[in-house]
Design an enzyme around this catalytic site. Structure first.
Site, PDB file in Angstrom:
ATOM      1  N   HIS A  89       0.803  -1.219   0.000  1.00  0.00           N
ATOM      2  CA  HIS A  89       0.000   0.000   0.000  1.00  0.00           C
ATOM      3  C   HIS A  89       0.843   1.278   0.000  1.00  0.00           C
ATOM      4  CE1 HIS A  89      -2.785  -2.951   2.164  1.00  0.00           C
ATOM      5  NE2 HIS A  89      -3.320  -2.754   0.975  1.00  0.00           N
ATOM      6  N   ASP A 146       8.563   5.111   6.912  1.00  0.00           N
ATOM      7  CA  ASP A 146       8.121   4.429   5.705  1.00  0.00           C
ATOM      8  C   ASP A 146       7.428   5.432   4.807  1.00  0.00           C
ATOM      9  OD1 ASP A 146       5.415   4.661   6.563  1.00  0.00           O
ATOM     10  OD2 ASP A 146       5.457   2.714   7.534  1.00  0.00           O
TER      11      ASP A 146
END
Length: 264
Positions: A89, A146
């Protein structure tokens, strides 16, 4: 406007606006929302009628990052999904924002944390409301950055400042964000939506094929030698010199009129 429960999509003046719509959870990111956002951004990238994109949040927050309640629940249930969400994702979403062949504006209407902040960093322009703030809180939950934040944040404000914000997990308010160069503009909360739409509409009416090339050569130059950057510029200029938008711009200049760009 099309509507889903957690992601609102609206089109106006060549601008597609995505509104993260989980205000009761500060627009934190569930699997459903991440999948819808990725699909929506991918569709916008391929749609020639979309010439600029705005990303914002509903309610009083931009995006609080990962929905930790869902995350913990899946971990406790032994579901492996949380272990794959970065690859499945977050990485694709950030790649799609950065690689979008048209400008992306983050209209940061409130707190932006974790992946939510990273989505803003990945955007081409950031306009913040006075109430906005940014937080890289990964260290507080025993994780590293991230969603491309390790790549984007230091390019915006420098390695030292990026390390400080990530290691100390320190909140940056809108005034400091402007000083650091983290955002380009701060406006009163009630003016944010209109201001972002105005900037996006201006870009959407511009030479969007040139904007795509500008994004590309900047990305190349950020991590290459001078010779590679010069080659990328030459390639881009050669291609853009043959576009209808360039011809229109030159003719408009000679004719002392406003150009009518078609993004071709």
């Amino acid at each position: 406007m099309t509507t889903s429960d957690v992601l609102l999509t609206a089109d106006a003046d060549g601008v597609r606006t995505f509104t993260l719509n989980r205000p009761q959870a500060y627009n934190s990111l569930t699997v459903e929302l991440k999948e819808l956002l990725l699909a929506g951004l991918t569709e916008a990238a391929a749609d020639d009628s979309v010439r600029a994109v705005v990303l914002t949040g509903s309610g009083n927050a931009f995006c609080a990052g990962q929905d930790l309640k869902e995350h913990v629940g899946l971990l406790q249930a032994g579901d492996p999904a949380p272990l794959h969400t970065v690859k499945e994702h977050y990485n694709p979403i950030v790649k799609t924002i950065i690689g979008m062949p048209k400008p992306v504006i983050a209209a940061v209407n409130g707190p932006a944390a974790g992946a939510g902040a990273a989505f803003a960093y990945a955007s081409d322009l950031r306009i913040a409301a006075t109430s906005a703030n940014f937080l890289m809180a990964f260290a507080n939950v025993g994780l590293g950055p991230d969603s491309g934040a390790s790549w984007t944040l230091q390019r915006l404000i420098g390695l030292g400042r990026a390390a400080e914000l990530m290691l100390l997990a320190r909140t940056v308010d809108s005034a400091e964000a402007l000083t650091l160069g983290l955002v380009g503009e701060v406006v009163p909360d009630e003016e944010l939506a209109a201001r972002a739409q105005k900037v996006a509409a201006k870009l959407a009416a511009g030479p969007t094929v040139a904007y795509a090339k500008i994004k590309n050569v900047l990305s190349v130059a950020a991590e290459s030698s001078l010779e590679t950057a010069l080659a990328a510029e030459d390639e881009a200029q050669t291609a853009l010199g043959a576009t209808a938008d360039h011809t229109e711009a030159v003719e408009a200049f000679v004719g002392k009129r406003k150009p009518n760009f078609q993004g071709k």
